[in-house]
Design an enzyme around this catalytic site. Structure first.
Site, PDB file in Angstrom:
ATOM      1  N   LYS A  55       9.876  10.116   5.342  1.00 30.47           N
ATOM      2  CA  LYS A  55       9.326  11.426   5.033  1.00 30.47           C
ATOM      3  C   LYS A  55      10.452  12.452   5.159  1.00 30.47           C
ATOM      4  CE  LYS A  55       5.806  11.777   4.015  1.00 30.47           C
ATOM      5  NZ  LYS A  55       5.180  11.524   2.692  1.00 30.47           N
ATOM      6  N   ASP A 115       0.865  14.029   9.227  1.00 31.26           N
ATOM      7  CA  ASP A 115      -0.231  14.556   8.410  1.00 31.26           C
ATOM      8  C   ASP A 115      -1.603  14.013   8.774  1.00 31.26           C
ATOM      9  OD1 ASP A 115       1.436  16.238   7.059  1.00 31.26           O
ATOM     10  OD2 ASP A 115       1.527  15.066   5.222  1.00 31.26           O
ATOM     11  N   ASN A 118       0.318   7.731   5.006  1.00 25.84           N
ATOM     12  CA  ASN A 118       1.377   8.711   4.789  1.00 25.84           C
ATOM     13  C   ASN A 118       2.746   8.083   4.984  1.00 25.84           C
ATOM     14  OD1 ASN A 118       3.296  10.979   5.806  1.00 25.84           O
ATOM     15  ND2 ASN A 118       1.614  12.066   4.820  1.00 25.84           N
TER      16      ASN A 118
END
Length: 280
Positions: free
Chosen positions: A57, A247, A23
């Site tokens: 992110k 995540d 991620n």
């Protein structure tokens, strides 16, 4: 319609390509070791692999969520991964300025789902002349995806992949409409479709401030997606999902990557060996 990236070919009737990775870049050593494991498994199983990792992110639920090292340090890490593994890379960008920088290292540029209608960002990504992975927004129908694709085509870049990642109905749960894959093939001239099985597992329970996930169902969902006859699978893994900085509840344990993909190869081969049956 097929899209070529060197020797890797994306096509809905071709063997599936894996866009797999992590991620977010938690550290350089972590990212390099995970990339090496992806390469080992995919080479053994003869699955084409594009390694994915995010340097930032930016679209997080909480202001306190881990975002990553940022674009400058992140691209240095991605370059190290490429140098040590030889893998093609994909990352997501969030502003026009980032697109040019990321294209100097990465082979595929990803347009994030929440930003997929931002025309200035699309213009900047199109100008990189890289292959583009369009994340289908959670808030649009399969029919509306053609508008995003046409923006890229009008800007001279038709090297686009379309990635399903579930639809949000406002109740903290993503639902994947399997019929939507066929709709997108029909209206988008059989564009190569990718299925992001990881982010389609996201959900949220009452009172939670960050996203949860349904990791235990990742194989079920991946099988269902590949059964639609698509070009690729998008997957994130982690050696210890419970300790992942982002995540983790949706990430596949890395030690299950090989048996997971072994089952999916069989599904993909079966589906693509069957004669096409058109029902009107």
């Amino acid at each position: 319609m097929n899209i070529n990236l060197g020797e890797i070919k994306f096509g809905n009737k071709l063997p599936f390509v894996l866009i797999g990775g992590i991620n977010v870049l938690e550290s350089e050593d972590f990212a390099v070791e995970v990339a090496k494991e992806y390469k080992r498994v995919c080479n053994k199983l003869k699955i084409p692999i594009i390694f994915k990792a995010s340097y930032d992110k930016a679209n997080r639920s909480s202001i306190n969520s881990f975002r990553g090292p940022g674009i400058i340090e992140g691209l240095k890490i991605l370059k190290k991964i490429k140098d040590q593994t030889g893998l093609n890379l994909i990352t997501d960008v969030h502003s026009p300025e980032e697109a040019k920088l990321a294209s100097q290292v990465c082979d595929i540029i990803q347009l994030p789902a929440f930003l997929a209608r931002q025309t200035d960002l699309i213009k900047a990504i199109a100008k990189t002349n890289k292959v583009i992975n369009i994340k289908k927004p959670q808030f649009i129908s399969p029919e509306q995806t053609i508008n995003i694709i046409n923006k890229f085509k009008s800007l001279g870049n038709s090297q686009v992949l379309l990635c399903e990642r579930g639809t949000m109905f406002g109740y903290d749960n993503l639902v994947v409409d399997m019929l939507g894959f066929g709709v997108m093939k029909d209206i988008c001239d059989d564009i190569p479709l990718i299925f992001d099985v990881t982010h389609s597992l996201q959900c949220r329970k009452a009172g939670e401030k960050v996203s949860n996930g349904r990791r235990s169902q990742v194989l079920d969902l991946a099988k269902a997606g590949l059964a639609q006859g698509i070009a690729g699978l998008f997957l994130e893994s982690h050696p210890e999902p419970s300790k992942a900085l982002c995540d983790g509840p949706s990430a596949l344990p890395l030690d299950l990557l090989e048996p997971f993909l072994t089952q999916l190869i069989e599904i993909d081969r079966l589906i693509k060996s069957l004669p096409e049956l058109r029902i009107n």
